[in-house]
Write a protein that holds these residues in place. Structure first.
Motif, PDB file in Angstrom:
ATOM      1  N   GLY A 326       0.819  -1.208   0.000  1.00 25.98           N
ATOM      2  CA  GLY A 326       0.000   0.000   0.000  1.00 25.98           C
ATOM      3  C   GLY A 326       0.853   1.257   0.000  1.00 25.98           C
ATOM      4  O   GLY A 326       0.537   2.242  -0.677  1.00 25.98           O
ATOM      5  N   ALA A 327       1.957   1.224   0.749  1.00 26.98           N
ATOM      6  CA  ALA A 327       2.855   2.377   0.795  1.00 26.98           C
ATOM      7  C   ALA A 327       3.493   2.624  -0.560  1.00 26.98           C
ATOM      8  O   ALA A 327       3.627   3.774  -1.004  1.00 26.98           O
ATOM      9  N   ARG A 328       3.906   1.538  -1.255  1.00 27.48           N
ATOM     10  CA  ARG A 328       4.498   1.675  -2.588  1.00 27.48           C
ATOM     11  C   ARG A 328       3.503   2.340  -3.552  1.00 27.48           C
ATOM     12  O   ARG A 328       3.848   3.243  -4.310  1.00 27.48           O
ATOM     13  N   GLN A 329       2.282   1.873  -3.511  1.00 27.34           N
ATOM     14  CA  GLN A 329       1.264   2.444  -4.385  1.00 27.34           C
ATOM     15  C   GLN A 329       0.972   3.903  -4.023  1.00 27.34           C
ATOM     16  O   GLN A 329       0.762   4.746  -4.896  1.00 27.34           O
ATOM     17  N   ARG A 330       0.988   4.168  -2.739  1.00 24.95           N
ATOM     18  CA  ARG A 330       0.688   5.524  -2.277  1.00 24.95           C
ATOM     19  C   ARG A 330       1.745   6.515  -2.761  1.00 24.95           C
ATOM     20  O   ARG A 330       1.411   7.652  -3.138  1.00 24.95           O
ATOM     21  N   LEU A 331       3.012   6.112  -2.764  1.00 29.65           N
ATOM     22  CA  LEU A 331       4.086   7.013  -3.187  1.00 29.65           C
ATOM     23  C   LEU A 331       3.907   7.458  -4.637  1.00 29.65           C
ATOM     24  O   LEU A 331       4.357   8.535  -5.014  1.00 29.65           O
TER      25      LEU A 331
END
Length: 533
Positions: A326-331
């Motif tokens: 989720g963090a990767r996508q959020r960035l």
């Protein structure tokens, strides 16, 4: 103010005598010399009272353009320039700035290069501003040139604007000096001096000069209490929140950001305040509340799902709760617009790389200024990443000390807190500290010299004193009422009340004559008097 009033009165006399050309010439001079936004608004009201047909008078476009410039009234500017297209290039540059068409601003400002007098200052300002926005070489020299042309309030405005661009580019030390230069020229203008003091505080905070930051924020708060400066109180409280956060005073920080949100007058200010609240929640380990705050902010601003710097904050939280994907996508949704967002993205990327065990986690961090306050905050949240660069942050311990040797003096985390030593709130604080932070409301009523003919009136007075003490300490729960007890917050580690030595016992809580203080002195005298058979 007296000078402006004289000019204003003379202008009104010229209008009453229907000496229109002379009135317009005087209106122009008055607009050029205004010392504050309030004075500019008075001239704007004069323009509304001028009779129709004056647009044909030769002096009208320049005079009214100056009033429009001073009040940032672009509708009025359109009226002023409509009859003289292209003939006032300095003000055409100002008009183009509203559209943020910076190449057009630069073209008009350079076309006005041969302007003289005050118009040259306007042209110089917008040339420098356009170069800074376009990130062209020479923008700093352009600002220094414009500053050299200006005087008084115009000089202060240019220093303040120059400082803003320096700070945005990470040149905080140079920005700090520029803000200081601006303040000396802007003291008559509450709108600008409040904002400039607040920005100076933010710059000092980024530099880690916390005592100087607090002085600047307190000055901004003082200027912003009334008049035009009120509109910047959200920024001031946000700065105070950041200061408290870096001192480890999380309860004060939460209250300050909440006040910033309450004072916010625009969507951008609300977003910034909510972002600050989320930072506090993150430091407290309240990750779900932090995410809720950020999502609420994005939803209210109709930015949910849209690219925005807030997504960097959310990515950091997703890493902390274990949602790496989720963090990767959020960035991918982050659109940085300041240096703050750039380093925040890099920290999250470093933590993701460290967790995944691929490559050098801190390759993107080594060129950043790791001695700044942002790095200390991130190092507390992501200690493993920063340890790879030998950066180890220690969570500050929130301590407080009250000195009762003479007039009461209070400090928190080693810094003085404004405490009025002759007030009942100061006496109540000393009474609480002396009794390990907890007393019954009944004992407090007996201990203090409170107004009121009956118990009910004195209880009401005590409630007011408690409210004042909460304000002094900096957050609503600083003093709590629990089951009839008055309790100092356990967020703070209070040192024992510092007492005077025996030979100075009469100076205990000097300036206060409350019953508990007089009783302490009597009891102390009994202990030290020699016994006689």
């Amino acid at each position: 103010m007296a000078r402006f009033q004289d000019m204003y009165d003379h202008l009104q006399g010229l209008i009453a005598a229907e000496l229109w050309r002379e009135a317009l010439l005087h209106l122009r001079r008055a607009a050029q010399d205004v010392g504050s936004r309030g004075e500019a608004r008075e001239l704007r009201a004069v323009v509304e009272c001028l009779p129709a047909g004056l647009e044909l008078v030769e002096e009208w476009p320049v005079a009214v353009s100056w009033v429009a410039y001073r009040t940032a009234d672009f509708d009025l500017l359109e009226r002023a320039l409509s009859g003289v297209p292209g003939q006032l290039p300095a003000f055409e540059a100002f008009r183009a700035s509203r559209r943020e068409d910076w190449p057009e601003v630069l073209r008009w400002a350079e076309a006005a290069g041969s302007s003289s007098g005050r118009e040259a200052v306007v042209a110089g300002r917008f040339r420098a501003c356009a170069l800074a926005e376009l990130r062209r070489d020479g923008w700093e020299d352009a600002y220094r040139h414009a500053v050299g042309l200006a005087s008084g309030r115009d000089r202060g405005l240019l220093w303040s604007e120059f400082a803003h661009y320096l700070s945005s580019g990470g040149q905080e030390a140079v920005a700090r000096e520029a803000y200081a230069q601006a303040i000396g020229e802007l003291r008559r203008d509450a709108w600008w001096v409040t904002l400039t003091y607040a920005n100076l505080g933010i710059t000092c905070l980024r530099l880690g000069v916390l005592a100087e930051a607090e002085r600047a924020f307190r000055a901004a708060e003082q200027y912003g209490r009334e008049g035009d400066g009120v509109v910047h109180l959200s920024t001031v409280w946000r700065g105070l929140g950041g200061l408290a956060l870096h001192r480890g005073q999380l309860a004060r920080a939460e209250h300050a950001f909440a006040m910033s949100l309450r004072k916010a007058a625009s969507a951008a200010e609300r977003l910034a305040a909510q972002r600050g609240l989320a930072r506090v929640y993150r430091m407290q380990g309240r990750f779900d509340e932090a995410m809720t705050e950020l999502h609420d902010a994005l939803r209210e601003a109709h930015l949910q799902g849209e690219p925005h710097p807030f997504h960097a904050d959310l990515a950091a939280l997703e890493v902390l709760v274990g949602d790496v994907e989720g963090a990767r996508q959020r960035l991918r949704m982050v659109t940085p617009f300041s240096s703050d967002d750039t380093w925040r993205v890099r920290v999250v990327e470093a933590e993701l790389t460290r967790r995944e065990g691929t490559g050098d986690p801190v390759a993107g961090l080594r060129d950043l200024q790791l001695d700044r306050t942002w790095a200390q905050e991130e190092a507390l949240v992501f200690p493993e990443v920063f340890a790879l660069m030998d950066v180890r942050a220690v969570r500050p311990v929130w301590t407080a000390r009250l000195d009762a040797d003479g007039p009461l003096r209070l400090s928190m985390s080693g810094e003085p807190v404004a405490l009025r030593p002759a007030r009942a709130s100061a006496s109540l604080l000393a009474f609480l500290v002396h009794h390990r932070g907890k007393v019954t409301a009944e004992r407090a009523l007996e201990a203090l010299e409170l107004p009121g003919k009956d118990v009910r009136a004195r209880k009401k007075a005590l409630s007011k004193v408690v409210g004042e003490l909460r304000e002094v300490l900096g957050w609503p729960d600083a003093v709590r009422t629990v089951d009839g007890l008055l309790c100092l917050s356990d967020d703070v580690i209070w040192a024992d009340l510092h007492l005077p030595p025996p030979e100075r016992a009469d100076l205990f809580c000097e300036g206060l004559v409350d019953p508990w203080i007089e009783e302490w002195k009597v009891e102390h005298d009994r202990r030290i008097l020699p016994a006689f058979d």
